[in-house]
Scaffold this motif. Structure first.
Motif, PDB file in Angstrom:
ATOM      1  N   ALA A 126       0.697  -0.982   0.013  1.00  0.00           N
ATOM      2  CA  ALA A 126      -0.135   0.009   0.076  1.00  0.00           C
ATOM      3  C   ALA A 126       0.817   1.085  -0.041  1.00  0.00           C
ATOM      4  CB  ALA A 126      -0.846  -0.134   1.097  1.00  0.00           C
ATOM      5  N   THR A 127      -0.066   2.400  -0.628  1.00  0.00           N
ATOM      6  CA  THR A 127       0.671   3.717  -0.012  1.00  0.00           C
ATOM      7  C   THR A 127       0.020   4.213   0.953  1.00  0.00           C
ATOM      8  OG1 THR A 127       1.201   3.633  -2.746  1.00  0.00           O
ATOM      9  CG2 THR A 127       1.088   5.926  -1.630  1.00  0.00           C
ATOM     10  N   ILE A 128       0.960   4.812   1.688  1.00  0.00           N
ATOM     11  CA  ILE A 128       0.409   5.610   3.000  1.00  0.00           C
ATOM     12  C   ILE A 128       0.309   6.991   2.919  1.00  0.00           C
ATOM     13  CG2 ILE A 128       0.602   5.737   5.666  1.00  0.00           C
ATOM     14  CD1 ILE A 128       1.951   3.081   5.558  1.00  0.00           C
ATOM     15  N   PHE A 129      -0.738   7.767   3.168  1.00  0.00           N
ATOM     16  CA  PHE A 129      -0.868   9.172   3.234  1.00  0.00           C
ATOM     17  C   PHE A 129      -1.284   9.623   4.609  1.00  0.00           C
ATOM     18  CE2 PHE A 129      -1.968   7.986  -1.179  1.00  0.00           C
ATOM     19  CZ  PHE A 129      -1.347   9.103  -1.916  1.00  0.00           C
ATOM     20  N   PRO A 130      -0.048   9.801   5.324  1.00  0.00           N
ATOM     21  CA  PRO A 130      -0.520  10.348   6.569  1.00  0.00           C
ATOM     22  C   PRO A 130      -1.488  11.476   6.580  1.00  0.00           C
ATOM     23  CG  PRO A 130       1.701   9.771   6.509  1.00  0.00           C
ATOM     24  CD  PRO A 130       1.178   9.779   5.238  1.00  0.00           C
ATOM     25  N   LYS A 131      -2.407  11.741   7.328  1.00  0.00           N
ATOM     26  CA  LYS A 131      -3.095  12.865   7.262  1.00  0.00           C
ATOM     27  C   LYS A 131      -2.667  14.097   7.945  1.00  0.00           C
ATOM     28  CE  LYS A 131      -7.785  10.239   7.664  1.00  0.00           C
ATOM     29  NZ  LYS A 131      -8.757  10.101   8.469  1.00  0.00           N
ATOM     30  N   LYS A 132      -1.878  14.083   8.929  1.00  0.00           N
ATOM     31  CA  LYS A 132      -1.190  15.141   9.509  1.00  0.00           C
ATOM     32  C   LYS A 132      -0.282  15.777   8.236  1.00  0.00           C
ATOM     33  CE  LYS A 132      -1.155  14.475  14.407  1.00  0.00           C
ATOM     34  NZ  LYS A 132      -0.212  14.270  15.497  1.00  0.00           N
ATOM     35  N   GLN A 133       0.496  15.019   7.585  1.00  0.00           N
ATOM     36  CA  GLN A 133       1.332  15.637   6.581  1.00  0.00           C
ATOM     37  C   GLN A 133       0.609  16.031   5.209  1.00  0.00           C
ATOM     38  OE1 GLN A 133       4.981  13.400   6.134  1.00  0.00           O
ATOM     39  NE2 GLN A 133       4.625  12.313   7.979  1.00  0.00           N
ATOM     40  N   MET A 134      -0.513  15.703   5.036  1.00  0.00           N
ATOM     41  CA  MET A 134      -1.126  16.113   3.842  1.00  0.00           C
ATOM     42  C   MET A 134      -1.917  17.628   3.903  1.00  0.00           C
ATOM     43  SD  MET A 134      -3.297  12.801   2.140  1.00  0.00           S
ATOM     44  CE  MET A 134      -4.416  12.674   3.242  1.00  0.00           C
ATOM     45  N   GLY A 135      -2.152  17.899   5.216  1.00  0.00           N
ATOM     46  CA  GLY A 135      -2.797  19.253   5.349  1.00  0.00           C
ATOM     47  C   GLY A 135      -3.924  19.634   4.841  1.00  0.00           C
ATOM     48  N   ASP A 136      -4.025  20.733   3.790  1.00  0.00           N
ATOM     49  CA  ASP A 136      -4.970  21.045   3.147  1.00  0.00           C
ATOM     50  C   ASP A 136      -5.395  20.392   1.837  1.00  0.00           C
ATOM     51  OD1 ASP A 136      -5.365  23.037   5.031  1.00  0.00           O
ATOM     52  OD2 ASP A 136      -4.462  24.615   3.817  1.00  0.00           O
ATOM     53  N   LYS A 137      -4.176  19.643   1.217  1.00  0.00           N
ATOM     54  CA  LYS A 137      -4.419  18.884   0.234  1.00  0.00           C
ATOM     55  C   LYS A 137      -4.961  17.573   0.461  1.00  0.00           C
ATOM     56  CE  LYS A 137      -0.136  20.821  -1.798  1.00  0.00           C
ATOM     57  NZ  LYS A 137       1.176  20.684  -2.122  1.00  0.00           N
ATOM     58  N   GLY A 138      -5.242  17.137   1.609  1.00  0.00           N
ATOM     59  CA  GLY A 138      -5.741  15.816   2.049  1.00  0.00           C
ATOM     60  C   GLY A 138      -7.144  15.732   1.397  1.00  0.00           C
ATOM     61  N   LYS A 139      -8.131  16.564   1.592  1.00  0.00           N
ATOM     62  CA  LYS A 139      -9.443  16.696   0.823  1.00  0.00           C
ATOM     63  C   LYS A 139      -9.382  16.470  -0.665  1.00  0.00           C
ATOM     64  CE  LYS A 139     -11.862  19.257   4.275  1.00  0.00           C
ATOM     65  NZ  LYS A 139     -12.690  20.414   4.900  1.00  0.00           N
ATOM     66  N   LEU A 140      -8.401  17.278  -1.340  1.00  0.00           N
ATOM     67  CA  LEU A 140      -8.174  17.019  -2.678  1.00  0.00           C
ATOM     68  C   LEU A 140      -7.669  15.671  -2.985  1.00  0.00           C
ATOM     69  CD1 LEU A 140      -6.305  20.212  -3.391  1.00  0.00           C
ATOM     70  CD2 LEU A 140      -8.590  19.991  -3.791  1.00  0.00           C
ATOM     71  N   VAL A 141      -7.000  15.198  -2.228  1.00  0.00           N
ATOM     72  CA  VAL A 141      -6.321  13.449  -2.492  1.00  0.00           C
ATOM     73  C   VAL A 141      -7.686  12.697  -2.388  1.00  0.00           C
ATOM     74  CG1 VAL A 141      -5.033  11.611  -1.956  1.00  0.00           C
ATOM     75  CG2 VAL A 141      -3.994  13.906  -1.868  1.00  0.00           C
ATOM     76  N   ILE A 142      -8.478  12.976  -1.471  1.00  0.00           N
ATOM     77  CA  ILE A 142      -9.602  11.934  -1.173  1.00  0.00           C
ATOM     78  C   ILE A 142     -10.558  12.230  -2.431  1.00  0.00           C
ATOM     79  CG2 ILE A 142     -11.570  11.605   0.166  1.00  0.00           C
ATOM     80  CD1 ILE A 142      -9.758  12.535   2.766  1.00  0.00           C
ATOM     81  N   GLU A 143     -10.996  13.639  -2.669  1.00  0.00           N
ATOM     82  CA  GLU A 143     -11.676  13.610  -3.962  1.00  0.00           C
ATOM     83  C   GLU A 143     -11.085  12.908  -5.273  1.00  0.00           C
ATOM     84  OE1 GLU A 143     -12.289  17.906  -4.432  1.00  0.00           O
ATOM     85  OE2 GLU A 143     -12.989  18.223  -2.737  1.00  0.00           O
ATOM     86  N   MET A 144     -10.007  13.054  -5.703  1.00  0.00           N
ATOM     87  CA  MET A 144      -9.318  12.200  -6.545  1.00  0.00           C
ATOM     88  C   MET A 144      -9.487  10.825  -6.493  1.00  0.00           C
ATOM     89  SD  MET A 144      -7.690  13.495  -9.104  1.00  0.00           S
ATOM     90  CE  MET A 144      -6.414  14.771  -8.970  1.00  0.00           C
ATOM     91  N   ILE A 145      -9.323  10.306  -5.334  1.00  0.00           N
ATOM     92  CA  ILE A 145      -9.526   8.830  -5.141  1.00  0.00           C
ATOM     93  C   ILE A 145     -10.870   8.422  -5.372  1.00  0.00           C
ATOM     94  CG2 ILE A 145      -9.535   6.802  -3.399  1.00  0.00           C
ATOM     95  CD1 ILE A 145      -7.189   8.456  -2.033  1.00  0.00           C
ATOM     96  N   TYR A 146     -11.998   9.387  -4.847  1.00  0.00           N
ATOM     97  CA  TYR A 146     -13.226   9.312  -5.149  1.00  0.00           C
ATOM     98  C   TYR A 146     -13.841   9.057  -6.539  1.00  0.00           C
ATOM     99  CZ  TYR A 146     -15.345   8.282  -0.514  1.00  0.00           C
ATOM    100  OH  TYR A 146     -15.629   7.716   0.742  1.00  0.00           O
ATOM    101  N   VAL A 147     -13.366  10.051  -7.409  1.00  0.00           N
ATOM    102  CA  VAL A 147     -13.373  10.258  -8.766  1.00  0.00           C
ATOM    103  C   VAL A 147     -12.830   9.051  -9.551  1.00  0.00           C
ATOM    104  CG1 VAL A 147     -12.896  11.835 -10.750  1.00  0.00           C
ATOM    105  CG2 VAL A 147     -13.481  12.616  -8.660  1.00  0.00           C
ATOM    106  N   HIS A 148     -11.726   8.499  -9.298  1.00  0.00           N
ATOM    107  CA  HIS A 148     -10.983   7.607 -10.073  1.00  0.00           C
ATOM    108  C   HIS A 148     -11.120   6.214  -9.725  1.00  0.00           C
ATOM    109  CE1 HIS A 148      -9.513  10.669 -12.702  1.00  0.00           C
ATOM    110  NE2 HIS A 148      -9.040  11.240 -11.905  1.00  0.00           N
ATOM    111  N   LEU A 149     -11.470   6.125  -8.498  1.00  0.00           N
ATOM    112  CA  LEU A 149     -11.571   4.439  -7.876  1.00  0.00           C
ATOM    113  C   LEU A 149     -13.286   4.235  -8.093  1.00  0.00           C
ATOM    114  CD1 LEU A 149      -9.156   3.618  -5.329  1.00  0.00           C
ATOM    115  CD2 LEU A 149      -9.075   3.065  -7.724  1.00  0.00           C
ATOM    116  N   PRO A 150     -13.807   2.842  -8.340  1.00  0.00           N
ATOM    117  CA  PRO A 150     -14.947   2.417  -8.452  1.00  0.00           C
ATOM    118  C   PRO A 150     -15.475   2.616  -6.725  1.00  0.00           C
ATOM    119  CG  PRO A 150     -13.820   1.094  -9.676  1.00  0.00           C
ATOM    120  CD  PRO A 150     -12.977   1.835  -9.058  1.00  0.00           C
ATOM    121  N   SER A 151     -16.634   3.035  -6.539  1.00  0.00           N
ATOM    122  CA  SER A 151     -17.222   3.141  -5.049  1.00  0.00           C
ATOM    123  C   SER A 151     -17.212   1.874  -4.116  1.00  0.00           C
ATOM    124  CB  SER A 151     -18.488   3.760  -4.945  1.00  0.00           C
ATOM    125  OG  SER A 151     -19.322   2.622  -5.760  1.00  0.00           O
ATOM    126  N   LYS A 152     -16.855   0.816  -4.929  1.00  0.00           N
ATOM    127  CA  LYS A 152     -17.012  -0.587  -3.988  1.00  0.00           C
ATOM    128  C   LYS A 152     -15.426  -0.701  -3.654  1.00  0.00           C
ATOM    129  CE  LYS A 152     -16.215  -3.379  -8.023  1.00  0.00           C
ATOM    130  NZ  LYS A 152     -16.489  -4.520  -8.892  1.00  0.00           N
TER     131      LYS A 152
END
Length: 157
Positions: A126-152
């Protein structure tokens, strides 16, 4: 395109290892067995079952804590920050001269813990994205994941 630098620490690796281990069949069975031994000890009054149940329940988190610290100290890839690029093609991870790209269609799943966003590149890696280190970019990363991966394949809260 989202770019961020992340240095994986022992606590981040421990968080991933705990989540991965406790969601595997062996982890679930082990915990159930340890809990049943404690219940059996309470019902019968035999303290030996309590001791064995506690050993079973505490063994995994203790060994994972030790192993995560050892890996972070001994593995050179944890000594320097990783550079992540998350874009419409996938996730690119680079460190120094080395670089690897994971396309969205090749990713296994994405999950979250209280500490991290974990994107599985296979059943065990896995690739680990520590929330503390992502800062403001965390929401953008999560949005990108939701857009490009199937919901299941996404279990991020």
């Amino acid at each position: 395109m989202i770019e961020l630098d992340v240095k994986i620490e022992a606590k981040d690796l421990y968080d991933y290892m705990l989540r991965h281990s406790y969601n595997s069949p062996a982890g679930i069975i082990g915990n159930c067995f340890g809990a049943l031994m404690i219940v059996f000890a309470a019902m019968t009054g035999q303290w030996l079952y309590l001791v064995f149940g506690l050993i079973i329940l505490l063994y995994l988190p203790c060994t994972l804590a030790i192993r995560s610290k050892q890996q972070v100290l001994s593995n050179p890839s944890f000594q320097q920050p990783l550079h992540y690029v998350v874009d419409h093609d996938g996730i690119t991870i680079s460190q120094g001269e080395d670089s690897v790209q994971y396309l969205w269609e090749d990713l296994y799943k994405a999950v979250s813990t209280g500490r991290s966003i974990i994107v599985y590149t296979s059943k065990i890696n896995a690739t680990i994205f520590p929330k503390k280190q992502m800062g403001d970019k965390g929401k953008l990363v999560i949005e990108m994941i939701y857009v490009h991966l199937p919901s299941k394949k996404v279990n991020i809260r």
